[in-house]
Scaffold this motif. Structure first.
Motif, PDB file in Angstrom:
ATOM      1  N   VAL A 114       0.846  -1.203   0.000  1.00 21.81           N
ATOM      2  CA  VAL A 114       0.000   0.000   0.000  1.00 21.81           C
ATOM      3  C   VAL A 114       0.879   1.250   0.000  1.00 21.81           C
ATOM      4  CG1 VAL A 114      -1.726   1.305   1.297  1.00 21.81           C
ATOM      5  CG2 VAL A 114      -1.978  -1.162   1.048  1.00 21.81           C
ATOM      6  N   SER A 115       1.969   1.248   0.768  1.00 16.82           N
ATOM      7  CA  SER A 115       2.883   2.400   0.786  1.00 16.82           C
ATOM      8  C   SER A 115       3.509   2.626  -0.585  1.00 16.82           C
ATOM      9  CB  SER A 115       3.980   2.191   1.829  1.00 16.82           C
ATOM     10  OG  SER A 115       3.435   2.225   3.114  1.00 16.82           O
ATOM     11  N   ALA A 116       3.912   1.544  -1.243  1.00 16.76           N
ATOM     12  CA  ALA A 116       4.500   1.669  -2.585  1.00 16.76           C
ATOM     13  C   ALA A 116       3.478   2.222  -3.571  1.00 16.76           C
ATOM     14  CB  ALA A 116       5.014   0.315  -3.051  1.00 16.76           C
ATOM     15  N   LEU A 117       2.221   1.769  -3.457  1.00 18.48           N
ATOM     16  CA  LEU A 117       1.166   2.296  -4.342  1.00 18.48           C
ATOM     17  C   LEU A 117       0.917   3.776  -4.078  1.00 18.48           C
ATOM     18  CD1 LEU A 117      -1.400  -0.652  -4.394  1.00 18.48           C
ATOM     19  CD2 LEU A 117      -0.021   0.191  -6.312  1.00 18.48           C
ATOM     20  N   GLN A 118       0.978   4.171  -2.815  1.00 16.20           N
ATOM     21  CA  GLN A 118       0.806   5.597  -2.493  1.00 16.20           C
ATOM     22  C   GLN A 118       1.930   6.428  -3.103  1.00 16.20           C
ATOM     23  OE1 GLN A 118       0.371   5.325   1.875  1.00 16.20           O
ATOM     24  NE2 GLN A 118      -1.446   6.632   1.588  1.00 16.20           N
ATOM     25  N   GLN A 119       3.149   5.950  -3.013  1.00 20.95           N
ATOM     26  CA  GLN A 119       4.279   6.680  -3.584  1.00 20.95           C
ATOM     27  C   GLN A 119       4.160   6.779  -5.101  1.00 20.95           C
ATOM     28  OE1 GLN A 119       7.719   4.594  -2.159  1.00 20.95           O
ATOM     29  NE2 GLN A 119       7.552   5.422  -0.087  1.00 20.95           N
ATOM     30  N   ARG A 120       3.772   5.684  -5.752  1.00 19.86           N
ATOM     31  CA  ARG A 120       3.595   5.710  -7.205  1.00 19.86           C
ATOM     32  C   ARG A 120       2.476   6.664  -7.597  1.00 19.86           C
ATOM     33  NH1 ARG A 120       3.351  -0.189  -9.658  1.00 19.86           N
ATOM     34  NH2 ARG A 120       3.346   1.033 -11.580  1.00 19.86           N
ATOM     35  N   THR A 121       1.418   6.678  -6.808  1.00 21.94           N
ATOM     36  CA  THR A 121       0.302   7.589  -7.085  1.00 21.94           C
ATOM     37  C   THR A 121       0.749   9.036  -6.934  1.00 21.94           C
ATOM     38  OG1 THR A 121      -1.255   5.918  -6.298  1.00 21.94           O
ATOM     39  CG2 THR A 121      -2.070   8.165  -6.456  1.00 21.94           C
ATOM     40  N   GLY A 122       1.540   9.329  -5.918  1.00 21.61           N
ATOM     41  CA  GLY A 122       2.070  10.690  -5.737  1.00 21.61           C
ATOM     42  C   GLY A 122       2.932  11.119  -6.905  1.00 21.61           C
ATOM     43  N   ARG A 123       3.794  10.194  -7.388  1.00 16.82           N
ATOM     44  CA  ARG A 123       4.623  10.512  -8.559  1.00 16.82           C
ATOM     45  C   ARG A 123       3.751  10.731  -9.801  1.00 16.82           C
ATOM     46  NH1 ARG A 123       7.886   6.420  -6.251  1.00 16.82           N
ATOM     47  NH2 ARG A 123       7.160   4.910  -7.800  1.00 16.82           N
ATOM     48  N   LEU A 124       2.683   9.937  -9.915  1.00 19.87           N
ATOM     49  CA  LEU A 124       1.775  10.085 -11.057  1.00 19.87           C
ATOM     50  C   LEU A 124       1.086  11.453 -11.028  1.00 19.87           C
ATOM     51  CD1 LEU A 124       0.431   8.872 -13.550  1.00 19.87           C
ATOM     52  CD2 LEU A 124      -1.268   7.830 -12.034  1.00 19.87           C
ATOM     53  N   VAL A 125       0.668  11.899  -9.849  1.00 16.19           N
ATOM     54  CA  VAL A 125       0.055  13.230  -9.720  1.00 16.19           C
ATOM     55  C   VAL A 125       1.029  14.300 -10.200  1.00 16.19           C
ATOM     56  CG1 VAL A 125      -0.695  14.963  -8.038  1.00 16.19           C
ATOM     57  CG2 VAL A 125      -1.570  12.642  -7.893  1.00 16.19           C
ATOM     58  N   GLU A 126       2.270  14.217  -9.768  1.00 18.59           N
ATOM     59  CA  GLU A 126       3.271  15.207 -10.188  1.00 18.59           C
ATOM     60  C   GLU A 126       3.554  15.124 -11.684  1.00 18.59           C
ATOM     61  OE1 GLU A 126       4.494  17.803  -8.554  1.00 18.59           O
ATOM     62  OE2 GLU A 126       3.054  17.153  -7.036  1.00 18.59           O
ATOM     63  N   HIS A 127       3.593  13.906 -12.212  1.00 18.01           N
ATOM     64  CA  HIS A 127       3.840  13.727 -13.644  1.00 18.01           C
ATOM     65  C   HIS A 127       2.698  14.330 -14.472  1.00 18.01           C
ATOM     66  CE1 HIS A 127       5.406  11.940 -17.296  1.00 18.01           C
ATOM     67  NE2 HIS A 127       4.210  11.428 -17.535  1.00 18.01           N
ATOM     68  N   VAL A 128       1.474  14.081 -14.077  1.00 18.86           N
ATOM     69  CA  VAL A 128       0.318  14.643 -14.804  1.00 18.86           C
ATOM     70  C   VAL A 128       0.312  16.154 -14.694  1.00 18.86           C
ATOM     71  CG1 VAL A 128      -2.204  14.773 -14.831  1.00 18.86           C
ATOM     72  CG2 VAL A 128      -1.082  12.555 -14.659  1.00 18.86           C
ATOM     73  N   ARG A 129       0.638  16.675 -13.517  1.00 17.55           N
ATOM     74  CA  ARG A 129       0.689  18.130 -13.330  1.00 17.55           C
ATOM     75  C   ARG A 129       1.752  18.748 -14.245  1.00 17.55           C
ATOM     76  NH1 ARG A 129       1.347  18.963  -7.633  1.00 17.55           N
ATOM     77  NH2 ARG A 129      -0.890  18.660  -7.566  1.00 17.55           N
ATOM     78  N   GLN A 130       2.921  18.124 -14.305  1.00 18.83           N
ATOM     79  CA  GLN A 130       3.995  18.636 -15.160  1.00 18.83           C
ATOM     80  C   GLN A 130       3.615  18.536 -16.637  1.00 18.83           C
ATOM     81  OE1 GLN A 130       6.850  20.235 -14.155  1.00 18.83           O
ATOM     82  NE2 GLN A 130       6.999  20.702 -16.325  1.00 18.83           N
ATOM     83  N   LEU A 131       2.994  17.430 -17.019  1.00 21.63           N
ATOM     84  CA  LEU A 131       2.569  17.251 -18.404  1.00 21.63           C
ATOM     85  C   LEU A 131       1.539  18.310 -18.812  1.00 21.63           C
ATOM     86  CD1 LEU A 131       2.712  15.541 -20.978  1.00 21.63           C
ATOM     87  CD2 LEU A 131       0.947  14.073 -19.997  1.00 21.63           C
ATOM     88  N   SER A 132       0.570  18.576 -17.954  1.00 20.87           N
ATOM     89  CA  SER A 132      -0.429  19.602 -18.283  1.00 20.87           C
ATOM     90  C   SER A 132       0.217  20.981 -18.354  1.00 20.87           C
ATOM     91  CB  SER A 132      -1.578  19.586 -17.280  1.00 20.87           C
ATOM     92  OG  SER A 132      -1.153  20.014 -16.012  1.00 20.87           O
TER      93      SER A 132
END
Length: 143
Positions: A114-132
């Motif tokens: 669950v911790s690893a999934l949370q970290q991946r989700t956080g990175r995904l949020v930042e990646h989507v924000r940077q992409l937009s």
């Protein structure tokens, strides 16, 4: 527009053709006719240049319109990434936090997953924000 019709008028062309022999022989008319010929040639040349400039201007307008359309589409995609997809990923992150609280003490492997999934989700949020932001940096300056 009237001048363009006059220049291409068959009546004018016919008149010039009929008077050609007179123009060449008459000493008073020949200079006047030569001046008229030069004037007609200058008007035709100016008309051709204006037509070419209009074509260039129209092409530039098409290019600008295409650039605007691309910019609008990029802005739309950036807004969609920022507003919709990022919100869904943030919701997923919240759900993972809730899952982590509910599964405390049920095994280290589950907690780590669950911790690893949370970290991946956080990175995904930042990646989507940077992409937009990369798609359209000016859209979210007020955010």
């Amino acid at each position: 527009m009237a001048a363009r019709g006059w220049i291409r008028s068959s009546r004018v062309e016919g008149f010039l053709a009929r008077t050609n022999s007179v123009r060449l022989r008459h000493p008073l008319v020949a200079p006047f006719c030569a001046a008229v010929d030069l004037l007609v040639a200058a008007i035709r040349s100016a008309h051709a240049e204006a037509a070419e400039e209009r074509a260039i201007h129209a092409e530039r307008e098409r290019e600008v319109a295409a650039r605007i359309a691309v910019a609008e589409e990029r802005a739309r995609i950036a807004r969609e990434l920022h507003d919709d997809i990022n919100q869904q990923v943030a919701g997923l992150s919240i759900a993972l936090s809730s899952l982590k609280r509910r599964t405390v003490g049920q095994g280290a492997a589950l907690d780590d997953m669950v911790s690893a999934l949370q970290q991946r989700t956080g990175r995904l949020v930042e990646h989507v924000r940077q992409l937009s932001h990369d798609l359209h940096p000016g859209v979210f300056q007020h955010v």
